[in-house]
Design a protein around this motif. Structure first.
Motif, PDB file in Angstrom:
ATOM      1  N   VAL A   1       1.295  19.724  -0.765  1.00 38.84           N
ATOM      2  CA  VAL A   1       0.565  19.005   0.274  1.00 38.84           C
ATOM      3  C   VAL A   1      -0.247  17.886  -0.376  1.00 38.84           C
ATOM      4  O   VAL A   1      -0.834  18.057  -1.444  1.00 38.84           O
ATOM      5  CB  VAL A   1      -0.362  19.958   1.073  1.00 38.84           C
ATOM      6  N   ASN A   2      -0.187  16.707   0.236  1.00 39.84           N
ATOM      7  CA  ASN A   2      -0.947  15.552  -0.220  1.00 39.84           C
ATOM      8  C   ASN A   2      -1.990  15.196   0.840  1.00 39.84           C
ATOM      9  O   ASN A   2      -1.673  15.165   2.036  1.00 39.84           O
ATOM     10  CB  ASN A   2      -0.024  14.355  -0.463  1.00 39.84           C
ATOM     11  N   TYR A   3      -3.197  14.919   0.410  1.00 40.63           N
ATOM     12  CA  TYR A   3      -4.240  14.562   1.353  1.00 40.63           C
ATOM     13  C   TYR A   3      -5.279  13.692   0.649  1.00 40.63           C
ATOM     14  O   TYR A   3      -5.261  13.551  -0.586  1.00 40.63           O
ATOM     15  CB  TYR A   3      -4.889  15.812   1.956  1.00 40.63           C
ATOM     16  N   THR A   4      -6.142  13.113   1.412  1.00 42.88           N
ATOM     17  CA  THR A   4      -7.172  12.223   0.865  1.00 42.88           C
ATOM     18  C   THR A   4      -8.549  12.726   1.279  1.00 42.88           C
ATOM     19  O   THR A   4      -8.790  13.029   2.454  1.00 42.88           O
ATOM     20  CB  THR A   4      -6.975  10.792   1.381  1.00 42.88           C
ATOM     21  N   VAL A   5      -9.436  12.837   0.316  1.00 40.57           N
ATOM     22  CA  VAL A   5     -10.817  13.260   0.563  1.00 40.57           C
ATOM     23  C   VAL A   5     -11.757  12.178   0.021  1.00 40.57           C
ATOM     24  O   VAL A   5     -11.723  11.874  -1.187  1.00 40.57           O
ATOM     25  CB  VAL A   5     -11.119  14.619  -0.102  1.00 40.57           C
ATOM     26  N   HIS A   6     -12.530  11.567   0.911  1.00 37.67           N
ATOM     27  CA  HIS A   6     -13.478  10.522   0.517  1.00 37.67           C
ATOM     28  C   HIS A   6     -12.791   9.435  -0.300  1.00 37.67           C
ATOM     29  O   HIS A   6     -13.314   8.976  -1.328  1.00 37.67           O
ATOM     30  CB  HIS A   6     -14.652  11.111  -0.268  1.00 37.67           C
ATOM     31  N   GLY A   7     -11.585   9.056   0.138  1.00 40.96           N
ATOM     32  CA  GLY A   7     -10.868   7.980  -0.528  1.00 40.96           C
ATOM     33  C   GLY A   7     -10.133   8.386  -1.785  1.00 40.96           C
ATOM     34  O   GLY A   7      -9.514   7.540  -2.446  1.00 40.96           O
ATOM     35  N   VAL A   8     -10.167   9.659  -2.134  1.00 41.96           N
ATOM     36  CA  VAL A   8      -9.480  10.131  -3.339  1.00 41.96           C
ATOM     37  C   VAL A   8      -8.235  10.924  -2.940  1.00 41.96           C
ATOM     38  O   VAL A   8      -8.310  11.874  -2.167  1.00 41.96           O
ATOM     39  CB  VAL A   8     -10.408  11.031  -4.194  1.00 41.96           C
ATOM     40  N   ASP A   9      -7.073  10.498  -3.454  1.00 43.45           N
ATOM     41  CA  ASP A   9      -5.822  11.193  -3.147  1.00 43.45           C
ATOM     42  C   ASP A   9      -5.749  12.523  -3.903  1.00 43.45           C
ATOM     43  O   ASP A   9      -6.072  12.595  -5.099  1.00 43.45           O
ATOM     44  CB  ASP A   9      -4.614  10.338  -3.541  1.00 43.45           C
ATOM     45  N   LYS A  10      -5.329  13.548  -3.182  1.00 42.16           N
ATOM     46  CA  LYS A  10      -5.208  14.885  -3.765  1.00 42.16           C
ATOM     47  C   LYS A  10      -3.790  15.421  -3.541  1.00 42.16           C
ATOM     48  O   LYS A  10      -3.123  15.073  -2.573  1.00 42.16           O
ATOM     49  CB  LYS A  10      -6.206  15.845  -3.107  1.00 42.16           C
ATOM     50  N   GLU A  11      -3.338  16.266  -4.460  1.00 39.26           N
ATOM     51  CA  GLU A  11      -2.036  16.939  -4.303  1.00 39.26           C
ATOM     52  C   GLU A  11      -2.195  18.389  -4.748  1.00 39.26           C
ATOM     53  O   GLU A  11      -2.726  18.656  -5.834  1.00 39.26           O
ATOM     54  CB  GLU A  11      -0.954  16.268  -5.137  1.00 39.26           C
TER      55      GLU A  11
END
Length: 203
Positions: A35-45
């Protein structure tokens, strides 16, 4: 919450996509979701743990059938094939059953299990083996060897009744006239026993 929903959807997509491929006994299904998502402008995987499942071999069932209008089973019967004396596959001729039904051209036939045939009947053979449903988009085939007590031997190719069914069906014409093996007619005499052998491991 949005992260959890995305993860769930991706996981389900992985699980459903895995069953679209034909599998054989011993194959391993391996599923890992990402799953890929963005938290406070930071991309996460994030990768999930990997789940594995080994495909087990299913038991095959073989039976003799007889065509009758009162039959409680129905099947679409395509053209059988047989191996000639030179080992070459030949298309079987259409056969006319006792009730007048002509088989060999995707005929819908009413069937019943049987333990005996007349010496000029058409023996119908069915094998149920889900392992051999190799391609869910086409009608697969398997091989069956049929022998009679007097030594006549015929090798048949049974065709799947429909794509993705795992049910294979074919036929052999019985004859009370002496003939050679591998000619698509099984020589039988009154009181003979006929045997159909199917080797799951040979396919």
């Amino acid at each position: 919450m949005q992260k959890i929903i995305k993860y769930f959807i991706l996981t389900m997509l992985f699980l459903f996509s895995s069953v679209l491929y034909a599998l054989e006994a011993g194959d391993i299904i391996s599923n890992t979701a990402t799953v890929n998502y963005t938290v406070h402008g930071v991309d996460k995987e994030v990768n999930s743990n990997t789940l594995e499942h080994t495909i087990e071999e299913s038991e095959a069932e073989i039976s003799f059938l007889y065509s009758t209008q009162r039959g409680t089973q129905t099947a679409v019967m395509g053209t059988s094939a047989y191996r000639d004396e030179n080992g070459i596959w030949q298309v079987s001729e259409s056969a006319t059953l006792a009730d007048g039904t002509v088989i060999g051209a995707d005929s819908l036939v009413n069937l019943e299990d049987t333990g005996f045939y007349g010496t000029k009947d058409t023996a119908i053979i069915r094998v149920v083996d889900l392992d051999q449903n190799v391609d869910r988009n086409v009608r697969d085939v398997i091989e069956v060897t049929v022998t009679s007590k007097n030594g006549d031997t015929e090798v048949l190719r049974l065709e799947e009744s429909s794509a993705d069914s795992g049910i294979f069906i074919g036929y052999i014409v019985l004859s009370d006239s002496k003939n050679k093996s591998y000619d698509n007619r099984l020589y039988v005499e009154v009181g003979d026993t006929i045997v159909a052998n199917y080797d799951n491991d040979s396919i």
